[in-house]
Design an enzyme around this catalytic site. Structure first.
Site, PDB file in Angstrom:
ATOM      1  N   ARG A  22       0.827  -1.215   0.000  1.00 60.23           N
ATOM      2  CA  ARG A  22       0.000   0.000   0.000  1.00 60.23           C
ATOM      3  C   ARG A  22       0.852   1.253   0.000  1.00 60.23           C
ATOM      4  O   ARG A  22       0.524   2.246  -0.619  1.00 60.23           O
ATOM      5  CB  ARG A  22      -0.911   0.012   1.241  1.00 60.23           C
ATOM      6  CG  ARG A  22      -1.992  -1.037   1.200  1.00 60.23           C
ATOM      7  CD  ARG A  22      -2.662  -1.170   2.521  1.00 60.23           C
ATOM      8  NE  ARG A  22      -1.723  -1.688   3.511  1.00 60.23           N
ATOM      9  CZ  ARG A  22      -2.040  -2.178   4.694  1.00 60.23           C
ATOM     10  NH1 ARG A  22      -3.303  -2.174   5.073  1.00 60.23           N
ATOM     11  NH2 ARG A  22      -1.139  -2.636   5.518  1.00 60.23           N
ATOM     12  N   SER A  54      -7.900  -4.164   7.218  1.00 61.53           N
ATOM     13  CA  SER A  54      -8.988  -4.871   7.906  1.00 61.53           C
ATOM     14  C   SER A  54      -9.236  -4.248   9.281  1.00 61.53           C
ATOM     15  O   SER A  54     -10.382  -4.097   9.705  1.00 61.53           O
ATOM     16  CB  SER A  54      -8.635  -6.351   8.081  1.00 61.53           C
ATOM     17  OG  SER A  54      -8.447  -6.948   6.832  1.00 61.53           O
TER      18      SER A  54
END
Ligand code: PNS
Length: 162
Positions: free
Chosen positions: A94, A131
């Protein structure tokens, strides 16, 4: 057959994970999503629930790849790769902050068993997504639609207090 593992906790799968899995499925004959069983981690979803959510999310994706399978994994990832005849691990990156630890794991896995790790750049649309953040936002009533597959949205809503 060229097989890759997409490993993770997937508690729960996000659209960022799903994007990596689907893109990996175009590069390999088979992608094995390895859902990590880590007893020392407190998870929101059980391993079976996490696996079902991944299967449903992949099936509902517009590309609906048929070469993705979902397995649970305990112990070392390189042992999972050996048992399943997997030569490569695909991980999404990311941001630079992901890199240090991911590189360390990639080098360890290569040194342990010669397994290669390929890094795929996360779709910028999902660069901020994790998450844990999804669970936190959902817990406080925030809107996570668009960040997780619909089936996960439903799973989060079904959980009391989320
Ligand atoms: O989604 P996560 O929790 O960031 O995934 C981390 C995971 C499961 C990919 C990583 O912890 C892992 O590979 N665990 C398996 C155990 C293992 O092989 N550890 C040594 C890594 S070099």
């Amino acid at each position: 057959m060229r097989r890759a593992a997409c490993p993770g906790s997937f508690d729960p799968i996000t659209n960022g994970h799903l994007d990596i899995i689907v893109r990996a499925s175009r590069l390999f004959d088979e992608v094995v999503v390895a859902v990590s069983i880590n007893k020392s981690k407190v998870n929101l979803f059980t391993v079976d629930e996490r696996m079902d959510l991944i299967r449903e999310a992949v099936g509902a994706h517009p590309a609906a790849p048929t070469n993705v399978i979902v397995e649970s994994s305990h112990g070392l990832l390189v042992d999972f790769c050996r048992v399943h005849g997997i030569q490569s691990i695909v991980k999404g990156l990311r941001a630079v902050s992901d890199f240090d630890y991911e590189l360390q794991m990639a080098q360890m896995n290569n040194s342990l068993a010669g397994v290669e790790t390929l890094f795929m750049s996360t779709n910028p649309q999902y660069a901020f997504l994790s998450s844990s953040l999804v669970k936190e936002v959902a817990r406080y009533g925030g809107d996570v639609s668009g960040l997780v597959p619909d089936v996960v949205l439903k799973g989060l809503r079904d959980r009391s207090g989320l």
